[in-house]
Design a protein around this motif. Structure first.
Motif, PDB file in Angstrom:
ATOM      1  N   TYR B 351       6.957   9.948   8.321  1.00 30.25           N
ATOM      2  CA  TYR B 351       7.125   8.501   8.542  1.00 30.25           C
ATOM      3  C   TYR B 351       8.345   8.020   7.766  1.00 30.25           C
ATOM      4  O   TYR B 351       8.660   8.554   6.706  1.00 30.25           O
ATOM      5  CB  TYR B 351       5.889   7.735   8.054  1.00 30.25           C
ATOM      6  CG  TYR B 351       4.643   8.036   8.856  1.00 30.25           C
ATOM      7  CD1 TYR B 351       4.281   7.212   9.924  1.00 30.25           C
ATOM      8  CD2 TYR B 351       3.844   9.134   8.556  1.00 30.25           C
ATOM      9  CE1 TYR B 351       3.136   7.493  10.660  1.00 30.25           C
ATOM     10  CE2 TYR B 351       2.703   9.420   9.283  1.00 30.25           C
ATOM     11  CZ  TYR B 351       2.353   8.598  10.343  1.00 30.25           C
ATOM     12  OH  TYR B 351       1.235   8.872  11.073  1.00 30.25           O
ATOM     13  N   THR B 353      10.379   4.072   6.880  1.00 30.75           N
ATOM     14  CA  THR B 353      10.381   2.619   7.088  1.00 30.75           C
ATOM     15  C   THR B 353      11.532   1.991   6.308  1.00 30.75           C
ATOM     16  O   THR B 353      11.736   2.311   5.134  1.00 30.75           O
ATOM     17  CB  THR B 353       9.046   2.016   6.576  1.00 30.75           C
ATOM     18  OG1 THR B 353       7.973   2.775   7.112  1.00 30.75           O
ATOM     19  CG2 THR B 353       8.911   0.568   6.961  1.00 30.75           C
ATOM     20  N   TYR B 383       5.110  -2.105   9.398  1.00 24.99           N
ATOM     21  CA  TYR B 383       3.851  -1.912   8.654  1.00 24.99           C
ATOM     22  C   TYR B 383       2.771  -1.383   9.595  1.00 24.99           C
ATOM     23  O   TYR B 383       2.028  -0.455   9.256  1.00 24.99           O
ATOM     24  CB  TYR B 383       3.435  -3.238   8.022  1.00 24.99           C
ATOM     25  CG  TYR B 383       2.072  -3.237   7.364  1.00 24.99           C
ATOM     26  CD1 TYR B 383       1.827  -2.513   6.191  1.00 24.99           C
ATOM     27  CD2 TYR B 383       1.015  -3.979   7.907  1.00 24.99           C
ATOM     28  CE1 TYR B 383       0.571  -2.521   5.592  1.00 24.99           C
ATOM     29  CE2 TYR B 383      -0.241  -3.991   7.309  1.00 24.99           C
ATOM     30  CZ  TYR B 383      -0.448  -3.267   6.161  1.00 24.99           C
ATOM     31  OH  TYR B 383      -1.686  -3.273   5.566  1.00 24.99           O
ATOM     32  N   LEU B 386       2.679   2.346  10.488  1.00 22.75           N
ATOM     33  CA  LEU B 386       2.212   3.298   9.461  1.00 22.75           C
ATOM     34  C   LEU B 386       0.779   3.746   9.765  1.00 22.75           C
ATOM     35  O   LEU B 386       0.072   3.085  10.530  1.00 22.75           O
ATOM     36  CB  LEU B 386       2.264   2.636   8.084  1.00 22.75           C
ATOM     37  CG  LEU B 386       3.668   2.432   7.523  1.00 22.75           C
ATOM     38  CD1 LEU B 386       3.629   1.525   6.300  1.00 22.75           C
ATOM     39  CD2 LEU B 386       4.302   3.769   7.167  1.00 22.75           C
ATOM     40  N   ILE B 390      -3.753   3.519   5.683  1.00 20.77           N
ATOM     41  CA  ILE B 390      -3.069   2.713   4.668  1.00 20.77           C
ATOM     42  C   ILE B 390      -3.443   1.246   4.856  1.00 20.77           C
ATOM     43  O   ILE B 390      -3.708   0.541   3.883  1.00 20.77           O
ATOM     44  CB  ILE B 390      -1.542   2.919   4.767  1.00 20.77           C
ATOM     45  CG1 ILE B 390      -1.211   4.360   4.369  1.00 20.77           C
ATOM     46  CG2 ILE B 390      -0.782   1.929   3.886  1.00 20.77           C
ATOM     47  CD1 ILE B 390       0.199   4.780   4.699  1.00 20.77           C
ATOM     48  N   GLN B 391      -3.506   0.835   6.120  1.00 17.92           N
ATOM     49  CA  GLN B 391      -3.837  -0.583   6.396  1.00 17.92           C
ATOM     50  C   GLN B 391      -5.307  -0.883   6.127  1.00 17.92           C
ATOM     51  O   GLN B 391      -5.679  -2.019   5.876  1.00 17.92           O
ATOM     52  CB  GLN B 391      -3.523  -0.898   7.858  1.00 17.92           C
ATOM     53  CG  GLN B 391      -2.044  -0.763   8.182  1.00 17.92           C
ATOM     54  CD  GLN B 391      -1.802  -0.516   9.662  1.00 17.92           C
ATOM     55  OE1 GLN B 391      -2.537  -1.014  10.490  1.00 17.92           O
ATOM     56  NE2 GLN B 391      -0.786   0.274   9.974  1.00 17.92           N
ATOM     57  N   SER B 438      -3.135  -1.932  -1.333  1.00 20.19           N
ATOM     58  CA  SER B 438      -2.791  -0.590  -0.896  1.00 20.19           C
ATOM     59  C   SER B 438      -1.315  -0.520  -0.490  1.00 20.19           C
ATOM     60  O   SER B 438      -0.908  -1.051   0.543  1.00 20.19           O
ATOM     61  CB  SER B 438      -3.696  -0.216   0.282  1.00 20.19           C
ATOM     62  OG  SER B 438      -3.373   1.061   0.721  1.00 20.19           O
ATOM     63  N   PRO B 440       2.105   0.916   0.942  1.00 19.55           N
ATOM     64  CA  PRO B 440       2.345   1.833   2.055  1.00 19.55           C
ATOM     65  C   PRO B 440       2.863   3.218   1.641  1.00 19.55           C
ATOM     66  O   PRO B 440       2.421   4.210   2.162  1.00 19.55           O
ATOM     67  CB  PRO B 440       3.386   1.097   2.894  1.00 19.55           C
ATOM     68  CG  PRO B 440       3.169  -0.326   2.590  1.00 19.55           C
ATOM     69  CD  PRO B 440       2.727  -0.378   1.168  1.00 19.55           C
ATOM     70  N   TYR B 441       3.777   3.297   0.705  1.00 19.33           N
ATOM     71  CA  TYR B 441       4.316   4.622   0.331  1.00 19.33           C
ATOM     72  C   TYR B 441       3.899   5.020  -1.083  1.00 19.33           C
ATOM     73  O   TYR B 441       4.532   5.834  -1.720  1.00 19.33           O
ATOM     74  CB  TYR B 441       5.846   4.637   0.478  1.00 19.33           C
ATOM     75  CG  TYR B 441       6.259   4.715   1.927  1.00 19.33           C
ATOM     76  CD1 TYR B 441       6.486   5.953   2.526  1.00 19.33           C
ATOM     77  CD2 TYR B 441       6.378   3.573   2.703  1.00 19.33           C
ATOM     78  CE1 TYR B 441       6.828   6.035   3.878  1.00 19.33           C
ATOM     79  CE2 TYR B 441       6.726   3.645   4.034  1.00 19.33           C
ATOM     80  CZ  TYR B 441       6.952   4.881   4.630  1.00 19.33           C
ATOM     81  OH  TYR B 441       7.272   4.982   5.941  1.00 19.33           O
ATOM     82  N   ILE B 452       4.633  -7.963   3.247  1.00 19.70           N
ATOM     83  CA  ILE B 452       4.725  -7.705   4.681  1.00 19.70           C
ATOM     84  C   ILE B 452       4.992  -9.062   5.330  1.00 19.70           C
ATOM     85  O   ILE B 452       4.202 -10.003   5.150  1.00 19.70           O
ATOM     86  CB  ILE B 452       3.411  -7.102   5.229  1.00 19.70           C
ATOM     87  CG1 ILE B 452       2.933  -5.922   4.367  1.00 19.70           C
ATOM     88  CG2 ILE B 452       3.541  -6.714   6.707  1.00 19.70           C
ATOM     89  CD1 ILE B 452       3.880  -4.749   4.301  1.00 19.70           C
TER      90      ILE B 452
END
Lengths: 256, 664
Positions: B351, B353, B383, B386, B390-391, B438, B440-441, B452
C-alpha cells in the motif's frame, strides 16, 4: 370393608442377609374400626403399618382401601391418596422443628390449599377438642413429650382423615400423657367414625382398641376382639402375649 | 475402636468428602503443575522469554494459587467439623477424653488430606502433560512438550504435603476443641432487628461509597499519575465492598424472608408454609457462605473484566503501532525495497498513500492546553483504500466529515468523541472532527496527529511538506536478516522537523533538517523512516497465549471452588433438617414438592451470590465505561452459564443425597 389386605409379604436385605419382615399376611379392617396390631419387637408391626399407609410397597400381595388397590398406584397417586385420606401419629412425633405448633397442626390443610377460613375453623376445633389452645404459638422444642404427641395427633386429625395410622403413639409418653392421648383417639374414633390402625407392644394401649391382631415373625398369630369390657379385654391381651412367647417380650404397664 | 470411628465418619459423609477431596486434588494438581512447569526444560527451550520473566510469573502465580487454595481448604474443611459437632459432643458425654476427640478430628482430616494429596500429585503428572500441551497450543509453539518434574520440585511438593496436612489437621482439631468448649446446644439464630436493619443500611452506604470511590479512582488514575492515593482508594473500595456485601446480607436477607413470611397468602399457601421457614433457616445459616461466594464471584468477574480490557488495550496498541509488517516513507522506500528484494520476501500486499504535513493548532480538553503541532493530512478516499482492519478501530467517517487520529491518552475512561475548532495553516478552520486512535501506517510513522479530511479540502490544502507512506504485508514475515536490519536501522531517524512558532499559525513554519540536531529543542520532531513488526507479533501471540492460559486456569479453579463450596453447604444439612424433609414425605407431601424445596434452596443459594456479584461488577464496569461492550457481556454470559451448570450439578447431587436418606 374399608381395608382389605391380601397375602402381602415384604423382605429387607439381599441374599444371605435377607430378612422376611412380613411373610404372608391377610387382614380386613372395617370402616370406623379401632384396630390394634401387637407383637414383640421385630415382629413386623411397623412394616405392616407402613405398607397399609402407602409409605412402603409390599413385595407381593394386594392392599385394597375403599375398593382401590393402592399397591398398583403410581407414587404420585399414592401420595395424593395418603394426603387426602390418611393421618399419621408416630412414636417420634415427626413434628417439623422449623414450624411452631399452629403451623405444624394446620400443615395438612395448607398442603391441600384449603381456604383460610376453613383452616382457622378446623384449627380452633382441634385445639379445643384436644385442649391445647394455649400451645398454639409455641415452638416445638418448648413442648413436653406428651404435648408433642398431642400436637402430632392434632395434625393427624385436622383434615378429618378417614383412616388414622398410629405407630407406637404412646411409646415416648408417661402413663398420664398416654391415657390422655388414647382417650382422645377413642373420642375421635367414636365421634368422627375415623378408622384407626394402631401398632403397639403395650397391652394397656391395645386395650383401647376394638380388636387386636397379634403378629409374630411376620405372620398373623391370632386376634382378640374387645368383649365390651376393657378390664376383660386387657386380660385377654395379656394371656395372648403369654401364649405367644412369655411376658418378657411385652411391656405390661404397671400403672394400669 | 478409634480407627473404626474415623472409618465410619468418613463413610457416612463419603459424598461430601469426595467433592472436597476432588476439589482439593484439583488445586494441588494445578499448584504442582505450575511449580514444575517453571523448571521444565522443554518450556525453557521453546520459549526464550520463559527464563527472563514468564517463568517468574508462573512461580508467582503458583504462590497466588496456593494462597487461594489454603483459604478454600481451611474454610471448607471446617464444614465437616461443624457437621460432626453432635457426634463429638456425644463422644465427650460418653466419657471420651477431650484430647482423644480432638485427635480423632485431627487424624480424620489427615486421612482426607492424604487422599487429596495422593490424587493431587497423580493429577500433577497428568495435568503437566495436558496443560503443557495446551500452553504450547495457546502460545502458537510447535514444540513437543516433555513431562518433567525435577527432584527439587518433587521434594518441594512433598514438603508442602507434609506441612499442609499438619496445618489443616491442626486447624480442624482446634475447631473441634472450640466446639467441645462451647457445648452442643443448637442455638437458634435470633432476628435482632434493631441490629440487622441498621447494619444492612450501613452496608448499603458502604457499597455506595465503594461505587463513588471507583469513580474517584478512575479520575485520579487519569489525572494524578504516580501517587499513593489510588492504592489507598483501591484498598478502601475493596474493604467497603467486602464488608458492605456482608452487612447487606446480614441485615436484609432475613428481613426480606421474614416480610414474605408475614404475607400469609404467600407463606401459608401449600408447601410454602414449610418451605419459607425452612429456606429462611438455611439461608440464615449460610449467610457467611453466600457472602464468601459473592466475593469470589465478584473477584472472578472483575478478573475477567480486567483481562478483557487489558487485552483490548494491548491488542489495540499493537494494531495501532503495527498495522503493517513493514512501513516506510518516500525517503526510505528505495532502500527498503532493495533489502526486501535481497531477502526474497513473499509480499502479499503493498500500500502507498500520499500525505501532506502542515501546522495545526487546537485546544486539547484532556490536557486543558492549546496544542501547536505538525499534523499529517490524508484524503478520505486514500484512507478508504487502506485495509479495513485499520479503519475498524476508528469511528466511521463520511466523505464530508473529518477524522482526527491521535494517541490514546492511556485513559481507561472514555476518550472524548469529538474535537472542535482545529486551526490549520492557510486552510479553512475544521469546526468539528471525530476522534480515533488507529494510525494508518503505525503510530510511529506520524508525528503528532493525523487528520482524515474530505478530498476537496485535501486538494486545496497548501502543504509544508509532501510525503508518501508505504506499507507491506508478507507471507511468513519479511525474512530480513540481522545485517539487513542493521542497515535499515541507520535510516530510522529519517529527517527532523523544526517548527518555528510565532504568534499565529500564518507566521509559523516547518523547517526540514536532514541531519540529527546536536541539541533537541522542544520544537524539534523526529520523522521515523521505517517501522518493522519483526518478531514482535510472535512474542505478542506467545505472551497473549500465556496470559490466556493463566486466566483460564484461575477461572476454572475459581468456578470449581465456588461450585464445591455451595454444593457442600447444601449437601451438609444438619440431621434435623434432613429429617424434616423425610417427615414431609411421611405425612403425604409429594416427592415433586420436596424436590421443589430442594430446587428452591439450590436456586437461591446459587443465584443470590451471582446476582449480587454481577450487580457489583457491572456497576463497577459502568464507572469505567458507560456502555458495556458486547464481547464483555458475552464473557459474563459464559461465566454465568458455567456457574449455572455447577448449580444444576449441585442440585442433582443434593437431591440424590436426600433420596438416599429417604430410603435409609
Amino acid at each position: 370393608m374399608q381395608i382389605v389386605v391380601k397375602n402381602i409379604s415384604k423382605d429387607y436385605g439381599k441374599k444371605k442377609n435377607a430378612v422376611h419382615a412380613i411373610k404372608d399376611i391377610s387382614l380386613e379392617v372395617e370402616h370406623g374400626e379401632f384396630l390394634g396390631i401387637m407383637g414383640p419387637s421385630g415382629a413386623g408391626k411397623t412394616t405392616l403399618l407402613n405398607m397399609l399407609s402407602t409409605n412402603e410397597r409390599p413385595d407381593h400381595g394386594q392392599i385394597i382401601i375403599d375398593d382401590i388397590d393402592i399397591t398398583q398406584l403410581h407414587d404420585r397417586e399414592q401420595t395424593k391418596f395418603r394426603r387426602n385420606k390418611m393421618g399419621f401419629i408416630y412414636q417420634s412425633f415427626e413434628l417439623l422443628d422449623s414450624l411452631n405448633v399452629k403451623e405444624n397442626v394446620i400443615l395438612p390443610l395448607a398442603l391441600s390449599r384449603s381456604h383460610k377460613k376453613l383452616i382457622e375453623e378446623r384449627f380452633n376445633y382441634m385445639m379445643n377438642l384436644l385442649n391445647i389452645e394455649k400451645l398454639s404459638q409455641r415452638n416445638v422444642d418448648e413442648l413436653s413429650l406428651g404435648q408433642r404427641q398431642i400436637v402430632a395427633a392434632a395434625r393427624a386429625l385436622i383434615n378429618s382423615p378417614e383412616i388414622l395410622f398410629a405407630d407406637e403413639p404412646t411409646g415416648s409418653l408417661d402413663s398420664k400423657s398416654a391415657t390422655i392421648l388414647l382417650n382422645y383417639m377413642q373420642l375421635v374414633n367414636q365421634r368422627e367414625k375415623t378408622t384407626i390402625v394402631m401398632a403397639t407392644h403395650d397391652a394397656f394401649t391395645a386395650s383401647y382398641c376394638q380388636r387386636v391382631v397379634f403378629i409374630k415373625d411376620g405372620l398373623i398369630f391370632s386376634e382378640v376382639v374387645n368383649p365390651g369390657n376393657r378390664d376383660k379385654f386387657f386380660e385377654q391381651i395379656i394371656n395372648m402375649q403369654r401364649t405367644i412367647g412369655g411376658g418378657n417380650y411385652f411391656n405390661v404397664s404397671q400403672d394400669y | 475402636m478409634y480407627r473404626k470411628i474415623i472409618k465410619r465418619s468418613l463413610y457416612n459423609m463419603r459424598d461430601s468428602y469426595l467433592i472436597y477431596i476432588l476439589a482439593c486434588a484439583f488445586a494441588i494438581g494445578i499448584y504442582g503443575t505450575l511449580v514444575s512447569m517453571s523448571t521444565n526444560p522443554s518450556i525453557k527451550r521453546a520459549i526464550p522469554t520463559w527464563r527472563s520473566y514468564l517463568g517468574d510469573i508462573s512461580i508467582m502465580m503458583s504462590w497466588v494459587f496456593a494462597f487461594c487454595a489454603v483459604i478454600y481448604m481451611v474454610y471448607v474443611g471446617g464444614f465437616f467439623v461443624k457437621q460432626q459437632h453432635h457426634e463429638f459432643i456425644t463422644f465427650e458425654k460418653l466419657g471420651m477424653q477431650r484430647w482423644v476427640v480432638v485427635m480423632l478430628s485431627f487424624f480424620q482430616t489427615s486421612v482426607i488430606q492424604f487422599f487429596a494429596w495422593i490424587i493431587g500429585l497423580l493429577g500433577t503428572v497428568v495435568f503437566q502433560k495436558f496443560l503443557g500441551m495446551v500452553l504450547f497450543y495457546l502460545m502458537h509453539l510447535r514444540f513437543n512438550f516433555l513431562m518433567y518434574i525435577s527432584l527439587a520440585d518433587a521434594r518441594h511438593l512433598l514438603t508442602v504435603f507434609l506441612y499442609s496436612t499438619i496445618f489443616f489437621s491442626g486447624i480442624n482439631a482446634f475447631k473441634t476443641m472450640r466446639i467441645l468448649q462451647k457445648g452442643g446446644k443448637r442455638r437458634a439464630k435470633k432476628a435482632r432487628w434493631w441490629l440487622r436493619i441498621p447494619a444492612g443500611l450501613f452496608g448499603i452506604v458502604l457499597l455506595i461509597l465503594a461505587q463513588v470511590g471507583s469513580v474517584q479512582l478512575i479520575y485520579d488514575i487519569d489525572s494524578i499519575g504516580y501517587s499513593p492515593k489510588p492504592m489507598a482508594e483501591i484498598l478502601f473500595i475493596l474493604i467497603a465492598d467486602v464488608f458492605g456485601t456482608y452487612l447487606v446480607y446480614f441485615g436484609f436477607l432475613p428481613t426480606i424472608l421474614n416480610f414474605l413470611q408475614k404475607i400469609r397468602s404467600v407463606a401459608y399457601s401449600g408447601i410454602n408454609i414449610f418451605s419459607f421457614k425452612y429456606l429462611k433457616e438455611r439461608l440464615f445459616q449460610n449467610i457467611s457462605t453466600l457472602w464468601f461466594v459473592t466475593e469470589l464471584s465478584a473477584m472472578a468477574l472483575v478478573l475477567l473484566t480486567f483481562c478483557y480490557y487489558g487485552y483490548q488495550q494491548v491488542y489495540h496498541n499493537y494494531n495501532t503501532i503495527y498495522p503493517f509488517e513493514l512501513s516506510a516513507d518516500q525517503n526510505t522506500v528505495k532502500t527498503v525495497r532493495q533489502e526486501l528484494k535481497k531477502s526474497k520476501a513473499n509480499i502479499v500486499g503493498e500500500y502507498q498513500t500520499d500525505v501532506k504535513i502542515s501546522l495545526a493548532s487546537y485546544y486539547k480538553e484532556s490536557d486543558k492546553t492549546v496544542v501547536h503541532q505538525p499534523m499529517t493530512f490524508m484524503s478520505h478516499s486514500d484512507y478508504l483504500a487502506l485495509p479495513k482492519r485499520i479503519q475498524k478501530w476508528n469511528p466511521k467517517v463520511k466523505s464530508n466529515e473529518y477524522l482526527m487520529i491521535r494517541y490514546n491518552s492511556g485513559s481507561i475512561n472514555d476518550e472524548p468523541q469529538k474535537a472542535y475548532n482545529i486551526e490549520v495553516k492557510n486552510a479553512p478552520l475544521i469546526a468539528k472532527a471525530k476522534i480515533g486512535n488507529s494510525f494508518p501506517y503505525g503510530s510511529t510513522m506520524h508525528y503528532g496527529s493525523i487528520m482524515i479530511v474530505p478530498d476537496k479540502y485535501y486538494q486545496s490544502l497548501p502543504a509544508e511538506i509532501n510525503d508518501t507512506l508505504y506499507g507491506w504485508k508478507f507471507k511468513k514475515g519479511d525474512r530480513l536478516n540481522a545485517k539487513q536490519i542493521k542497515h535499515l536501522e541507520k535510516r530510522r531517524g529519517d529527517y527532523f522537523l523544526k517548527v518555528n512558532y510565532n504568534s499565529n499559525l500564518k507566521n509559523s513554519s516547518i523547517e526540514i533538517i536532514k541531519k540529527e540536531p546536536e541539541t533537541y529543542d522542544h520544537n524539534v520532531y523526529t520523522q521515523i523512516g521505517f517501522m518493522r513488526q519483526g518478531g514482535f507479533k510472535k512474542q505478542f501471540n506467545q505472551v497473549g497465549g500465556f496470559f490466556l492460559f493463566i486466566v483460564s486456569l484461575f477461572s476454572v479453579a475459581l468456578l470449581i471452588a465456588l461450585g464445591s463450596v455451595l454444593t457442600l453447604r447444601i449437601l451438609l444439612r444438619d440431621d434435623y433438617q434432613s429429617r424434616q424433609l423425610r417427615t414431609l414425605q411421611k405425612i403425604g407431601v409429594e416427592e415433586t414438592e420436596i424436590k421443589g424445596i430442594v430446587r428452591k434452596e439450590n436456586t437461591l443459594t446459587f443465584l443470590i451470590p451471582l446476582i449480587f456479584a454481577l450487580v457489583q461488577t457491572i456497576s463497577a464496569s459502568l464507572s469505567f465505561s458507560l456502555k458495556l461492550p458486547k464481547k464483555l457481556l458475552l464473557i459474563y454470559g459464559g461465566y454465568v452459564a458455567m456457574y449455572c451448570l455447577f448449580g444444576v450439578v449441585s442440585y442433582q447431587i443434593s437431591w440424590h443425597g436426600i433420596k438416599k436418606k429417604f430410603s435409609q
